[in-house]
Design a protein around this motif. Structure first.
Motif, PDB file in Angstrom:
ATOM      1  N   ASP A 105       0.831  -1.192   0.000  1.00  0.00           N
ATOM      2  CA  ASP A 105       0.000   0.000   0.000  1.00  0.00           C
ATOM      3  C   ASP A 105       0.873   1.251   0.000  1.00  0.00           C
ATOM      4  N   ASP A 106       0.321   2.364  -0.450  1.00  0.00           N
ATOM      5  CA  ASP A 106       1.110   3.592  -0.568  1.00  0.00           C
ATOM      6  C   ASP A 106       1.422   4.269   0.762  1.00  0.00           C
ATOM      7  N   ALA A 107       0.576   4.079   1.761  1.00  0.00           N
ATOM      8  CA  ALA A 107       0.820   4.720   3.057  1.00  0.00           C
ATOM      9  C   ALA A 107       1.996   4.044   3.755  1.00  0.00           C
ATOM     10  N   ASP A 108       2.561   4.729   4.721  1.00  0.00           N
ATOM     11  CA  ASP A 108       3.648   4.121   5.491  1.00  0.00           C
ATOM     12  C   ASP A 108       3.288   3.954   6.956  1.00  0.00           C
ATOM     13  N   ARG A 109       2.056   4.304   7.304  1.00  0.00           N
ATOM     14  CA  ARG A 109       1.576   4.149   8.682  1.00  0.00           C
ATOM     15  C   ARG A 109       0.087   3.918   8.679  1.00  0.00           C
ATOM     16  N   TYR A 110      -0.343   3.102   9.636  1.00  0.00           N
ATOM     17  CA  TYR A 110      -1.737   2.667   9.663  1.00  0.00           C
ATOM     18  C   TYR A 110      -2.220   2.584  11.093  1.00  0.00           C
ATOM     19  N   THR A 111      -3.479   2.926  11.309  1.00  0.00           N
ATOM     20  CA  THR A 111      -4.123   2.591  12.570  1.00  0.00           C
ATOM     21  C   THR A 111      -4.652   1.167  12.430  1.00  0.00           C
ATOM     22  N   ALA A 112      -5.003   0.578  13.544  1.00  0.00           N
ATOM     23  CA  ALA A 112      -5.620  -0.752  13.495  1.00  0.00           C
ATOM     24  C   ALA A 112      -6.905  -0.699  12.675  1.00  0.00           C
ATOM     25  N   ALA A 113      -7.651   0.385  12.805  1.00  0.00           N
ATOM     26  CA  ALA A 113      -8.902   0.532  12.048  1.00  0.00           C
ATOM     27  C   ALA A 113      -8.627   0.599  10.539  1.00  0.00           C
ATOM     28  N   ASP A 114      -7.537   1.271  10.159  1.00  0.00           N
ATOM     29  CA  ASP A 114      -7.172   1.316   8.731  1.00  0.00           C
ATOM     30  C   ASP A 114      -6.942  -0.093   8.196  1.00  0.00           C
ATOM     31  N   LEU A 115      -6.203  -0.880   8.945  1.00  0.00           N
ATOM     32  CA  LEU A 115      -5.891  -2.240   8.508  1.00  0.00           C
ATOM     33  C   LEU A 115      -7.138  -3.109   8.492  1.00  0.00           C
ATOM     34  N   GLN A 116      -7.963  -2.942   9.509  1.00  0.00           N
ATOM     35  CA  GLN A 116      -9.201  -3.709   9.603  1.00  0.00           C
ATOM     36  C   GLN A 116     -10.083  -3.422   8.393  1.00  0.00           C
ATOM     37  N   GLU A 117     -10.239  -2.168   8.050  1.00  0.00           N
ATOM     38  CA  GLU A 117     -11.088  -1.788   6.920  1.00  0.00           C
ATOM     39  C   GLU A 117     -10.492  -2.258   5.593  1.00  0.00           C
ATOM     40  N   ALA A 118      -9.203  -2.051   5.416  1.00  0.00           N
ATOM     41  CA  ALA A 118      -8.566  -2.403   4.141  1.00  0.00           C
ATOM     42  C   ALA A 118      -8.622  -3.899   3.865  1.00  0.00           C
ATOM     43  N   LEU A 119      -8.460  -4.704   4.915  1.00  0.00           N
ATOM     44  CA  LEU A 119      -8.408  -6.155   4.731  1.00  0.00           C
ATOM     45  C   LEU A 119      -9.748  -6.838   4.993  1.00  0.00           C
ATOM     46  N   GLY A 120     -10.703  -6.094   5.504  1.00  0.00           N
ATOM     47  CA  GLY A 120     -12.013  -6.678   5.772  1.00  0.00           C
ATOM     48  C   GLY A 120     -11.979  -7.756   6.835  1.00  0.00           C
ATOM     49  N   VAL A 121     -11.259  -7.479   7.923  1.00  0.00           N
ATOM     50  CA  VAL A 121     -11.101  -8.454   9.001  1.00  0.00           C
ATOM     51  C   VAL A 121     -11.499  -7.820  10.324  1.00  0.00           C
ATOM     52  N   SER A 122     -11.558  -8.629  11.357  1.00  0.00           N
ATOM     53  CA  SER A 122     -11.982  -8.146  12.671  1.00  0.00           C
ATOM     54  C   SER A 122     -10.867  -7.376  13.375  1.00  0.00           C
ATOM     55  N   ALA A 123     -11.279  -6.596  14.350  1.00  0.00           N
ATOM     56  CA  ALA A 123     -10.325  -5.860  15.181  1.00  0.00           C
ATOM     57  C   ALA A 123      -9.404  -6.827  15.922  1.00  0.00           C
ATOM     58  N   ALA A 124      -9.954  -7.933  16.390  1.00  0.00           N
ATOM     59  CA  ALA A 124      -9.134  -8.924  17.110  1.00  0.00           C
ATOM     60  C   ALA A 124      -8.066  -9.524  16.191  1.00  0.00           C
ATOM     61  N   ALA A 125      -8.426  -9.778  14.946  1.00  0.00           N
ATOM     62  CA  ALA A 125      -7.459 -10.331  14.001  1.00  0.00           C
ATOM     63  C   ALA A 125      -6.314  -9.357  13.757  1.00  0.00           C
ATOM     64  N   VAL A 126      -6.652  -8.089  13.596  1.00  0.00           N
ATOM     65  CA  VAL A 126      -5.614  -7.071  13.388  1.00  0.00           C
ATOM     66  C   VAL A 126      -4.761  -6.925  14.639  1.00  0.00           C
ATOM     67  N   SER A 127      -5.384  -6.932  15.804  1.00  0.00           N
ATOM     68  CA  SER A 127      -4.645  -6.782  17.058  1.00  0.00           C
ATOM     69  C   SER A 127      -3.572  -7.860  17.207  1.00  0.00           C
ATOM     70  N   GLY A 128      -3.950  -9.100  16.997  1.00  0.00           N
ATOM     71  CA  GLY A 128      -2.983 -10.189  17.092  1.00  0.00           C
ATOM     72  C   GLY A 128      -1.910 -10.098  16.027  1.00  0.00           C
ATOM     73  N   ALA A 129      -2.298  -9.702  14.823  1.00  0.00           N
ATOM     74  CA  ALA A 129      -1.338  -9.608  13.722  1.00  0.00           C
ATOM     75  C   ALA A 129      -0.299  -8.529  13.971  1.00  0.00           C
ATOM     76  N   VAL A 130      -0.743  -7.345  14.387  1.00  0.00           N
ATOM     77  CA  VAL A 130       0.233  -6.273  14.598  1.00  0.00           C
ATOM     78  C   VAL A 130       1.107  -6.567  15.811  1.00  0.00           C
ATOM     79  N   ARG A 131       0.571  -7.229  16.813  1.00  0.00           N
ATOM     80  CA  ARG A 131       1.400  -7.617  17.964  1.00  0.00           C
ATOM     81  C   ARG A 131       2.531  -8.528  17.496  1.00  0.00           C
TER      82      ARG A 131
END
Length: 164
Positions: free
Chosen positions: A42-68
Motif C-alpha cells: 500500500d502507498d501509506a507508510d503508517r496505519y491505525t488498526a482501524a485502517d488495517l481492519q477496513e482495508a483487509l475486511g477483518v476483525s479488530a481482534a485479528a488485526v490486534s494479534g497480527a500487529v502484535r
C-alpha cells in the motif's frame, strides 16, 4: 473512488493474498502475513488498526494479534502522533529487512551452542551426532557470514536505491 482506483485496490489485494500465502509457507501466521503484505504494497507508510481492519475486511481482534506479532518480529514499528489516542503501525522502509536478519546472527549462535550440547549427548560418532555436528557447523558458518552479507546489502542498497 474512480474505476482506476478500484482496479488498483483490487490488484493490491490480490497481491496481498499471493504474498501472504508465500509468507505462510515460510512459517508466518496467516493474518500477520496478510497485514505485512498489505503494509508493504500500500502507498501509506503508517496505519491505525482501524485502517488495517477496513482495508483487509477483518476483525479488530485479528488485526490486534497480527500487529502484535509483527511488532515483536520488528516487521512493523508502533508509533503515536502527538495529540492522538490511536497507535500507528509504521513500515520502516529505511531498511526493512537487514535489521531483522541481523537479529538472527545471535540466534544462530544460540542454535550452534545447543546443537553442540546435542553432539556431546548423543556422541559425535553416531549418525545423529554426525547430523548434529554438521548442523552446528552450518549455524556457525552462517553466523560468521551473515554480517558480511548484510554489510554487502547495505552497500548495494546505498548504491542502487535511487533506481527503485
Amino acid at each position: 473512488m474512480t474505476q482506476e482506483a478500484t482496479d488498483r485496490r483490487e490488484d493490491v489485494l490480490r497481491f496481498v493474498e499471493r504474498f501472504a500465502l508465500v509468507m505462510r509457507q515460510s512459517g508466518i501466521p496467516p493474518m500477520p502475513a496478510r497485514v505485512l503484505a498489505f503494509a508493504l504494497a500500500d502507498d501509506a507508510d503508517r496505519y491505525t488498526a482501524a485502517d488495517l481492519q477496513e482495508a483487509l475486511g477483518v476483525s479488530a481482534a485479528a488485526v490486534s494479534g497480527a500487529v502484535r506479532f509483527l511488532v515483536q518480529a520488528r516487521l512493523l514499528r508502533r508509533d503515536r502522533e502527538p495529540g492522538t489516542r490511536s497507535d500507528l503501525y509504521v513500515v520502516d522502509d529505511a531498511d526493512l529487512w537487514s535489521p531483522i536478519f541481523a537479529g538472527e546472527v545471535e540466534q544462530l549462535g544460540v542454535w550452534a551452542d545447543v546443537v553442540a550440547e546435542g553432539v556431546e549427548a548423543v556422541g559425535a560418532d553416531t549418525p545423529g551426532g554426525r547430523r548434529l555436528r554438521e548442523s552446528q557447523e552450518f549455524f556457525a558458518y552462517m553466523r560468521g557470514e551473515l554480517p558480511r552479507l548484510l554489510e554487502g546489502w547495505r552497500a548495494h542498497r546505498e548504491a542502487h536505491r535511487h533506481e527503485w
